[in-house]
Enzyme design. Sequence first.
Site, PDB file in Angstrom:
ATOM      1  N   ARG A 132       0.788  -1.263   0.000  1.00  0.00           N
ATOM      2  CA  ARG A 132       0.000   0.000   0.000  1.00  0.00           C
ATOM      3  C   ARG A 132       0.809   1.297   0.000  1.00  0.00           C
ATOM      4  O   ARG A 132       0.225   2.360   0.007  1.00  0.00           O
ATOM      5  CB  ARG A 132      -0.974   0.031   1.185  1.00  0.00           C
ATOM      6  CG  ARG A 132      -1.894  -1.177   1.307  1.00  0.00           C
ATOM      7  CD  ARG A 132      -2.764  -1.348   0.101  1.00  0.00           C
ATOM      8  NE  ARG A 132      -3.811  -2.354   0.320  1.00  0.00           N
ATOM      9  CZ  ARG A 132      -4.388  -3.021  -0.659  1.00  0.00           C
ATOM     10  NH1 ARG A 132      -4.029  -2.821  -1.924  1.00  0.00           N
ATOM     11  NH2 ARG A 132      -5.333  -3.883  -0.409  1.00  0.00           N
TER      12      ARG A 132
ATOM     13  N   ASP B 252      -1.353  -7.412 -10.904  1.00  0.00           N
ATOM     14  CA  ASP B 252      -2.289  -7.963  -9.913  1.00  0.00           C
ATOM     15  C   ASP B 252      -3.226  -6.918  -9.318  1.00  0.00           C
ATOM     16  O   ASP B 252      -2.850  -5.780  -9.074  1.00  0.00           O
ATOM     17  CB  ASP B 252      -1.539  -8.649  -8.778  1.00  0.00           C
ATOM     18  CG  ASP B 252      -2.502  -9.286  -7.801  1.00  0.00           C
ATOM     19  OD1 ASP B 252      -3.262 -10.156  -8.235  1.00  0.00           O
ATOM     20  OD2 ASP B 252      -2.530  -8.879  -6.622  1.00  0.00           O
TER      21      ASP B 252
ATOM     22  N   HIS C 220      -3.343 -12.179 -12.510  1.00  0.00           N
ATOM     23  CA  HIS C 220      -4.581 -12.171 -11.720  1.00  0.00           C
ATOM     24  C   HIS C 220      -5.666 -12.661 -12.677  1.00  0.00           C
ATOM     25  O   HIS C 220      -6.206 -11.893 -13.458  1.00  0.00           O
ATOM     26  CB  HIS C 220      -4.854 -10.747 -11.221  1.00  0.00           C
ATOM     27  CG  HIS C 220      -6.136 -10.597 -10.465  1.00  0.00           C
ATOM     28  ND1 HIS C 220      -6.190 -10.067  -9.199  1.00  0.00           N
ATOM     29  CD2 HIS C 220      -7.413 -10.900 -10.791  1.00  0.00           C
ATOM     30  CE1 HIS C 220      -7.443 -10.053  -8.783  1.00  0.00           C
ATOM     31  NE2 HIS C 220      -8.209 -10.550  -9.727  1.00  0.00           N
TER      32      HIS C 220
ATOM     33  N   ASP D 184      -1.769 -13.107  -0.420  1.00  0.00           N
ATOM     34  CA  ASP D 184      -2.524 -12.004  -1.025  1.00  0.00           C
ATOM     35  C   ASP D 184      -2.912 -10.996   0.062  1.00  0.00           C
ATOM     36  O   ASP D 184      -4.006 -10.415   0.043  1.00  0.00           O
ATOM     37  CB  ASP D 184      -3.764 -12.516  -1.770  1.00  0.00           C
ATOM     38  CG  ASP D 184      -4.414 -11.433  -2.637  1.00  0.00           C
ATOM     39  OD1 ASP D 184      -3.814 -10.345  -2.795  1.00  0.00           O
ATOM     40  OD2 ASP D 184      -5.526 -11.667  -3.142  1.00  0.00           O
TER      41      ASP D 184
ATOM     42  N   HIS E  78      -7.007  -3.178   4.340  1.00  0.00           N
ATOM     43  CA  HIS E  78      -8.005  -2.144   4.042  1.00  0.00           C
ATOM     44  C   HIS E  78      -8.431  -1.486   5.346  1.00  0.00           C
ATOM     45  O   HIS E  78      -8.660  -2.178   6.343  1.00  0.00           O
ATOM     46  CB  HIS E  78      -9.239  -2.734   3.359  1.00  0.00           C
ATOM     47  CG  HIS E  78      -9.005  -3.103   1.939  1.00  0.00           C
ATOM     48  ND1 HIS E  78      -8.673  -2.181   0.968  1.00  0.00           N
ATOM     49  CD2 HIS E  78      -9.028  -4.314   1.314  1.00  0.00           C
ATOM     50  CE1 HIS E  78      -8.518  -2.799  -0.194  1.00  0.00           C
ATOM     51  NE2 HIS E  78      -8.718  -4.098  -0.016  1.00  0.00           N
TER      52      HIS E  78
HETATM   53 ZN    ZN Z   1      -4.888 -10.550  -7.364  1.00  0.00          ZN
END
Ligand code: ZN
Length: 428
Positions: free
Chosen positions: A68, A156, A183, A309, A313
Site C-alpha cells: 500500500r 495484480d 490475476h 494475497d 483495508h
Molecule cells: Zn490478485
Amino acid sequence: MMRVESLFIRGARVVDPAHAHDGVADILIVDGVIREIGKLAAPADIPVIEADGLIAAPGLVDMHVHLREPGFEYKETIAGGTRAAAAGGVTSVAAMPNTKPVNDDPSVTGYMLDKARMAGFANLFPIGAISKGLQGKELTEIGLLKAAGCVAFSDDGLPLMNSGIMRRALDYSRAFGALIIQHAEDSGLVGCGCMNEGEVASRLGLPGIPNASEDILVERDIRLVELTGGRYHVAHISSGGAVASVAKAQEKGLKVTCEAAPHHLVLNDTDVGDYDTNAKMAPPLRNKRDVHALQEALARGTIGVIATDHAPHEEDSKRVPFCHAANGVVGLETLLPITLELVNQGVLPLSKALAAISCNPARLLGLDRGTLTPGCMGDVVLFDPQEQWTVTSQALHGSSKNTAFAERAVKGRVKYTVLAGRIVHQEG
Ligand SMILES: [Zn+2]
C-alpha cells in the site's frame, strides 16, 4: 560486546524442506549468515535462544503481498506491513505494484526498497507492473525494472485481458528469465459480481462470479505460454477447473505454476454468512468442491506455493454494503497457523507445507532465501507447533484489521522471527 547480528539457537527441531532435513540441532548464525547447523558448542560472545520444543524453519517467503505504500498509507505503510510480516514469521515479502504511483518505474522500485531497508523488519522484493499504470495497454520496461530490483511482473488487482500484450509480456519474460504473474479473472464474466456464483449467492441475493471467469483466462494464457515459451504463474488460484488446466500444462512440460491463498484453501462461499465483508475477495471464496480440489492439488504439488494475497483495508472500505466493500483480507500473521491446519488435517506433510511457504516461492522468484543452508542469510522462524490460540483482529500488528479468520481457534505460534541474525519479532 555481544554481536547483535549473530545468534545461537539451541536444540530446535530444524526443518529445512529445501534439503529434506528434519532433526534436532543447533543453529549458529554469525554476522547475519548461517555458519553451521548440527550439535554445536555455543560461542561465548553471542546471544542464545533456548529452542527446546520449538521448530526452526527457514524464514517464511510470501510471494503475494500488498504493502500500500506509496499512495495508500492510510491502509498500510511499508514499515507497518513488514512489521506484520515479522509477527507472522515471514522474513521475505514480494510486494505487488498496485500502489500510487504504480511500481512501473525504477524510481518507485527504489523508493520501496529504501523504505523497507529503513524499517528493517523483513526483506522486500518488489514486483513490477507488466503494463504502464496497470492500464493493460503498453508494456513497462521489464529489463530496467528487473535491474532496479523487481523479481517478477504482474498487474495484480487487475487481470491482463489483452491477449496481444500478454503474448509480448511472456516473450519478454523468456528473454529476461522473468516470471509473469496473472490475476486470472475475465473481467467481462466478473461483471458486477461480488461473490461466488451458486446457491449461497442466490440465497443472499448477491450477483455471482462464475468459475469460468478464472478457467477461461488460465486456459487462454496457457495457449500463449505454448506459443512463447514464457514463464507464467497464476496468482491466488481458486477454481478446480483452473487447477486442472495448470496440472495438464505442467504435464506437457510448460513453465506454468500457481499459488493458492490460505483463505481459498480452508474457507468457502458459505463463510460469507451474513454478508461478512471480510469474506469478500477477488477471486471469491468458491464452493466446497473447489476447496477440496485445491487441497488435493496442493498435496500433489500442482499448487507449489501458498501465498497470502495480504491486502490491508481501512475499516471504512469494509463497513459498507457487501457489493460495495473493497476486496481482500490481511494474511501475513495467519499464514503459518492456517498452513499448519492443513498439516494437522492430514492434507499434506509438514515438510511439504513448509516448502510451500519457503523454498518453493523463493525458487520461483530466483531468491537465495527460504533455506537454512550454511552460507545463506540467517533468516529463521521459530514456532511452537502445539500452542493453541485464537485469532483476534485487535491483536494483529498491521494497521488494518480485515482478517477472514477472526475468532478462529488455531494451533502453532511464532515465537521468534530472525532476520539476518537479528531478532525482529519475539512473542510473549
Ligand atoms: Zn490478485
